[in-house]
Motif scaffolding. Structure first.
Motif, PDB file in Angstrom:
ATOM      1  N   ALA A 138       0.902  -1.306   0.089  1.00 30.37           N
ATOM      2  CA  ALA A 138      -0.115  -0.218   0.013  1.00 30.37           C
ATOM      3  C   ALA A 138       0.752   1.196  -0.069  1.00 30.37           C
ATOM      4  CB  ALA A 138      -0.994   0.027   1.257  1.00 30.37           C
ATOM      5  N   THR A 145      -0.939   7.961  -5.568  1.00 26.38           N
ATOM      6  CA  THR A 145      -2.061   8.937  -5.038  1.00 26.38           C
ATOM      7  C   THR A 145      -1.243  10.263  -4.709  1.00 26.38           C
ATOM      8  OG1 THR A 145      -1.843   8.047  -2.867  1.00 26.38           O
ATOM      9  CG2 THR A 145      -3.855   7.309  -4.419  1.00 26.38           C
ATOM     10  N   GLY A 260      -5.684   3.906   1.147  1.00 28.51           N
ATOM     11  CA  GLY A 260      -4.833   3.119   0.802  1.00 28.51           C
ATOM     12  C   GLY A 260      -3.897   2.195   1.710  1.00 28.51           C
ATOM     13  N   TRP A 316      -9.572   3.534  -2.857  1.00 31.56           N
ATOM     14  CA  TRP A 316      -7.859   3.358  -2.954  1.00 31.56           C
ATOM     15  C   TRP A 316      -7.816   2.301  -1.714  1.00 31.56           C
ATOM     16  CZ3 TRP A 316      -4.195   4.534  -6.105  1.00 31.56           C
ATOM     17  CH2 TRP A 316      -4.523   5.486  -7.003  1.00 31.56           C
ATOM     18  N   TRP A 317      -8.836   2.038  -0.905  1.00 35.19           N
ATOM     19  CA  TRP A 317      -8.642   0.722   0.003  1.00 35.19           C
ATOM     20  C   TRP A 317      -8.446  -0.455  -0.482  1.00 35.19           C
ATOM     21  CZ3 TRP A 317     -10.289   0.261   5.543  1.00 35.19           C
ATOM     22  CH2 TRP A 317     -10.410  -1.222   6.082  1.00 35.19           C
TER      23      TRP A 317
END
Length: 390
Positions: A138, A145, A260, A316-317
């Protein structure tokens, strides 16, 4: 040894994060200086936009090929060599006056990125301590991002102040910093053992990996349907204009980075599939609320802002647990699967823009959240099927 010292993140991990940040900034920032490039090179903006298209297409095609060809190369040498090519391609682009030559240089930069980005993901998961693969992955993905919230605005400002050539110069400088950081901090990791290419690719042809890759395509497709057409959707829902949208994108980028990181931690603590279910269900729930808001329009933008931040966070998770799940499905062919994952991301983004355009043109922007939620749930079903296949 104190716990805080034991859990300190290694310097090489930050070098990988900065590397993905540099590549993503170089890819996305072209949109910010497109009018100036088109005017100086004497081409239409539509033709100038193909500089973005050719980068994405070259990356998608080159990533799986580069992963197979370079599988037995030393990792640190691969990354520094490809970064050197990337730096040269950008700095040469700053001095060219030929559209055709700049197009070729963008392809060269994309091939370098295609060799580095999947390898960076694979290195992060290989060197991560037990139980921390998701959060390491991540963090490396967080460079993407970060480029949207920091790199692209800075690159656009540099182009506006000093000319589009300076933007390419900045891209090369970022690549050079990444090269030095990788060279100084990344330990030499052993390459994959030598084996025939046919044997190396065999696990990728199985239904588990193919279903997982289709799941990745669907995840990106559903997300990009909303992101690509967020501007008309918010205009129709809340009357938002360009000035408000700029702040929305900045705040959404920050929320996406946080999402994320939480998604990566969840993959480590709960398991990749459970974390993936949580993210997809959260995404579908947010889309359901957006659809409900459609019947209450116009809705003030400040009232929508918390929902927009949750949407960015859950969007974004999802990728870290999805990629961790794909790694598990691929087994020993994990690095090659990550390269195909990168291609699947670009395919999903392209198809998402096209499908979203059809929905927008045929039914209006109010249908976008519902269709996107359905696509994300279909992606979850694909991953479930992949896990059921023996």
């Amino acid at each position: 040894m104190p716990v805080a010292v034991r859990q300190r993140l290694p310097a090489w991990l930050f070098a990988l994060v900065f590397t993905t940040f540099a590549f993503a900034t170089d890819d996305y920032v072209i949109a910010g200086v497109l009018p100036a490039i088109s005017a100086d090179l004497g081409v239409s903006e539509a033709a100038g936009g193909q500089l973005v298209t050719v980068f994405s297409l070259a990356f998608a095609l080159a990533a799986p090929v580069a992963s197979v060809v370079t599988a037995t190369w030393p990792r640190r040498g691969l990354l520094t060599g490809a970064l050197a090519v990337f730096v040269v391609a950008n700095w040469a682009g700053a001095f060219t006056t030929s559209y055709a030559l700049l197009m070729g240089l963008r392809m060269l930069a994309a091939v370098a990125a295609a060799a580095v980005v999947p390898a960076a993901y694979a290195i992060a998961t290989t060197l991560a301590p037990e139980g921390r693969q998701g959060r390491y992955l991540a963090l490396v993905m967080g460079g993407l991002t970060g480029s949207l919230t920091l790199g692209v605005p800075i690159g656009t400002w540099v182009g506006a102040a000093f000319g589009w050539q300076a933007t390419f110069g900045l891209g090369g400088a970022l690549g050079l910093v990444a090269l030095v950081a990788i060279r100084r901090t990344l330990p030499e990791t052993p390459p994959a053992p030598a084996m025939p290419i046919r044997d190396r690719l065999a696990p990728l042809a199985g239904p588990r990996v193919l279903l997982g890759l289709l799941g990745i395509v669907a995840i990106v497709l559903g997300s990009m349907m909303v992101l690509t057409y967020l501007s008309p959707f918010l205009h129709d829902l809340a009357g938002a204009g360009p000035a408000e949208l700029g702040w929305v994108f900045v705040l959404a980028g920050l929320a996406g980075f946080a999402g994320g990181q939480f998604g990566g931690r969840a993959a480590d603590r709960w398991g990749s599939y459970r974390a993936l279910i949580t993210g997809v269900v959260g995404f579908a729930a947010v889309m359901a609320v957006f659809s409900a808001c459609w019947f209450l329009r116009p809705v003030p933008l400040p009232a929508l802002l918390p929902l927009l931040l949750v949407w960015a966070a859950v969007s974004w998770w999802i990728p870290p647990p999805a990629q961790t799940r794909l790694l598990a499905l691929a087994g020993p062919a994990g690095p090659q699967a990550l390269a195909l994952n990168s291609s699947a991301v670009y395919v999903g983004a392209s198809v998402g823009g096209a499908v979203g355009g059809l929905v927008l043109g045929g039914h209006g922007s109010g249908w976008l959240p519902g269709v996107a939620a359905g696509v994300e749930l279909a992606a979850l079903a694909l991953f479930w099927l992949a896990g059921r296949v023996r």
